[in-house]
Scaffold this motif. Structure first.
Motif, PDB file in Angstrom:
ATOM      1  N   PHE A 238       0.312  12.289   1.814  1.00 50.96           N
ATOM      2  CA  PHE A 238       0.440  11.024   1.080  1.00 50.96           C
ATOM      3  C   PHE A 238       1.027  11.255  -0.302  1.00 50.96           C
ATOM      4  CE2 PHE A 238      -1.001   7.712  -1.783  1.00 50.96           C
ATOM      5  CZ  PHE A 238      -0.712   6.563  -1.078  1.00 50.96           C
ATOM      6  N   THR A 239       0.587  12.295  -0.987  1.00 47.24           N
ATOM      7  CA  THR A 239       1.081  12.564  -2.337  1.00 47.24           C
ATOM      8  C   THR A 239       2.579  12.840  -2.326  1.00 47.24           C
ATOM      9  OG1 THR A 239      -1.082  13.445  -2.973  1.00 47.24           O
ATOM     10  CG2 THR A 239       0.796  14.024  -4.368  1.00 47.24           C
ATOM     11  N   ALA A 240       3.042  13.549  -1.295  1.00 54.18           N
ATOM     12  CA  ALA A 240       4.479  13.811  -1.186  1.00 54.18           C
ATOM     13  C   ALA A 240       5.259  12.521  -1.013  1.00 54.18           C
ATOM     14  CB  ALA A 240       4.744  14.765  -0.024  1.00 54.18           C
ATOM     15  N   TYR A 241       4.742  11.609  -0.176  1.00 50.88           N
ATOM     16  CA  TYR A 241       5.413  10.319   0.028  1.00 50.88           C
ATOM     17  C   TYR A 241       5.361   9.489  -1.249  1.00 50.88           C
ATOM     18  CZ  TYR A 241       6.623   5.860   2.200  1.00 50.88           C
ATOM     19  OH  TYR A 241       7.232   4.662   2.518  1.00 50.88           O
ATOM     20  N   ALA A 242       4.217   9.508  -1.940  1.00 47.98           N
ATOM     21  CA  ALA A 242       4.080   8.751  -3.186  1.00 47.98           C
ATOM     22  C   ALA A 242       5.059   9.246  -4.240  1.00 47.98           C
ATOM     23  CB  ALA A 242       2.648   8.857  -3.705  1.00 47.98           C
ATOM     24  N   THR A 243       5.307  10.547  -4.257  1.00 51.86           N
ATOM     25  CA  THR A 243       6.267  11.108  -5.206  1.00 51.86           C
ATOM     26  C   THR A 243       7.667  10.574  -4.928  1.00 51.86           C
ATOM     27  OG1 THR A 243       4.938  13.115  -5.444  1.00 51.86           O
ATOM     28  CG2 THR A 243       7.251  13.240  -6.113  1.00 51.86           C
ATOM     29  N   GLN A 244       8.039  10.462  -3.642  1.00 51.78           N
ATOM     30  CA  GLN A 244       9.339   9.885  -3.288  1.00 51.78           C
ATOM     31  C   GLN A 244       9.455   8.444  -3.783  1.00 51.78           C
ATOM     32  OE1 GLN A 244      10.302  10.242   0.881  1.00 51.78           O
ATOM     33  NE2 GLN A 244       9.410  12.279   1.028  1.00 51.78           N
ATOM     34  N   LEU A 245       8.352   7.721  -3.718  1.00 53.14           N
ATOM     35  CA  LEU A 245       8.354   6.324  -4.137  1.00 53.14           C
ATOM     36  C   LEU A 245       8.353   6.168  -5.649  1.00 53.14           C
ATOM     37  CD1 LEU A 245       5.672   4.902  -1.658  1.00 53.14           C
ATOM     38  CD2 LEU A 245       8.134   4.539  -1.538  1.00 53.14           C
ATOM     39  N   GLY A 246       8.005   7.222  -6.364  1.00 53.97           N
ATOM     40  CA  GLY A 246       7.913   7.135  -7.810  1.00 53.97           C
ATOM     41  C   GLY A 246       6.573   6.645  -8.311  1.00 53.97           C
ATOM     42  N   LEU A 247       5.549   6.699  -7.465  1.00 53.93           N
ATOM     43  CA  LEU A 247       4.215   6.316  -7.926  1.00 53.93           C
ATOM     44  C   LEU A 247       3.739   7.317  -8.976  1.00 53.93           C
ATOM     45  CD1 LEU A 247       2.581   5.272  -4.539  1.00 53.93           C
ATOM     46  CD2 LEU A 247       2.999   3.789  -6.504  1.00 53.93           C
TER      47      LEU A 247
END
Length: 444
Positions: free
Chosen positions: A171-180
């Motif tokens: 999840f953290t990797a995906y959130a990083t892509q989103l710019g969260l």
């Protein structure tokens, strides 16, 4: 005149939302938070216990504390956004429990639009699923400052640390892509109360905060001085009484920033200028006011101001434009198409607008890929729109201000809310003086 300083105690209120896929346990988590923080009245708990016994359950089903609609209780799902208010000695909370079904994504947009934190639940047995990614993408688009990943039902995977670590990493990797900007991962069992309010005895490998501890300590609010001041006028006050024959005040809520007596201000979209000579709040004079206070401004000049105008410091006035490109979430079953004539509501002002283009739709199921030039945007779709507005508006980019960078599109025929929008940078062409409406009033 009374001297007033900025009181940061307003940050003791946290608005947060919950989101997640169906059956991930959102309502149970909220019920557990309310129950274990002693925020449930005795008669409410008794009603839940009775309803649970009638359904053949041995223990109280805490999800019933939030699933208030009859359809929700019958189906065991959340349909509408359920708002709950509770408090602990350290902070007050406004909670929006949002639905998990794909068809209710628009409700998640509603609940998270004013949230400073969103809790995204994941079933430890299923990990990150499509709806998890969708809710993370919505939170990113809405620029929610803080995200909590609550990995729920850890009791069903033997409280295994590797399971939690794998989900948190994905999840953290995906959130990083989103710019969260920030993700805090917490392993929990909402059903049993592990790491919700009290630390879990079954997961001694976890050394972080419980959900409630994080909610009580996460930094919220910002220094009002960090944002440019924006004051949408809601009402013009002219009592014209013997005691106040010349009083003319402009009432509203400060959307962002700080206003002070003596500030040079500009009124938009007219561009007229004046100076603040007084600030009234609840019958007393102030020399400074800040968001989100509701006040009445007094100006040095008798300028033409009405509801929908924006008062802003002259040095930090936004650009006015009739051309807007924005990210939108379509909320209505009636699709949005190029050529549609709509009303655009921005703060306290409502103007006519035409949909000029739909550049792309965001595919939330496949890593935010862009589907170029869709024929329409349907309910729950997220994409971009180009609008031509009948008169110039002082729209801030949503990245700068969630308050004055957001708007709604409304059906002019019946007043139905169609779309929630988040403005991007204004187009290079500033049409403040061109394109007056003519003909049927819709050709700008």
């Amino acid at each position: 005149m009374t001297t007033t300083t900025i009181d940061t105690s307003a940050t003791s209120l946290l608005r947060f939302a919950t989101a997640g896929s169906v059956d991930d346990g959102k309502s149970t988590l909220v019920g557990r938070l309310l129950h274990d923080s002693k925020s449930v009245l005795a008669d409410q708990l008794e009603a839940v216990e009775t309803a649970s016994r009638n359904r053949g359950q041995q223990a109280p089903d805490l999800a019933l504390l939030t699933d208030g609609l009859r359809a929700e209780r019958e189906q065991g799902i959340t349909i509408d956004v359920a708002y709950r208010y509770f408090a602990t000695p350290r902070r007050r909370f406004i909670l929006a429990d949002t639905p998990g079904h794909v068809q209710y994504t628009r409700n998640m947009v509603t609940g998270a639009s004013t949230a400073e934190l969103t809790i995204i639940l994941v079933d430890a047995r299923n990990g990150v699923v499509e709806q998890t990614r969708r809710h993370a993408a919505v939170a990113a688009l809405l620029r929610v400052p803080h995200i909590v990943l609550a990995v729920n039902k850890m009791d069903l995977v033997d409280h295994a640390e590797p399971v939690f670590a794998r989900i948190a990493e994905e999840f953290t990797a995906y959130a990083t892509q989103l710019g969260l900007p920030e993700v805090t991962a917490i392993p929990i069992s909402a059903l049993n109360g592990d790491n919700v309010v009290e630390p879990s005895a079954h997961m001694d490998w976890y050394g972080g905060p419980t959900v409630l501890e994080h909610l009580e300590t996460v930094p919220v609010g910002t220094d009002p001085s960090d944002a440019p001041a924006r004051f949408p006028v809601q009402y013009v006050i002219r009592p014209q009484t013997a005691a106040h024959p010349d009083y003319r005040g402009y009432a509203g809520q400060i959307a962002s920033g700080v206003l002070r007596v003596g500030d040079p201000v500009t009124v938009l979209p007219s561009g007229l200028t004046s100076t603040i000579t007084g600030i009234d709040a609840l019958g007393r004079a102030m020399d400074v006011a800040w968001a989100p206070q509701s006040v009445t401004l007094l100006l040095a000049d008798d300028v033409d101001i009405s509801r929908g105008d924006l008062i802003t410091p002259t040095a930090a006035a936004p650009t006015t434009t009739q051309d807007v490109e924005a990210t939108i979430c379509h909320l209505h079953e009636r699709p949005l198409k190029v050529g549609d004539r709509v009303l655009l509501k921005h703060t306290t002002r409502t103007v006519k607008a035409i949909v000029k283009a739909l550049p792309y739709r965001i595919d939330l199921t496949h890593d935010l890929a862009h589907q170029d030039l869709p024929e329409e945007l349907g309910v729950n779709d997220i994409g971009t729109v180009v609008l031509r507005i009948s008169e110039p508006l002082p729209l801030d980019p949503y990245a700068v201000s969630r308050q004055t960078g957001s708007f709604l599109l409304i059906d002019p025929a019946d007043g139905t809310t169609l779309t929630a929008g988040m403005a991007g940078e204004a187009f290079a062409r500033n049409a403040s003086a061109e394109g007056a409406a003519h003909g049927d009033g819709w050709d700008f």
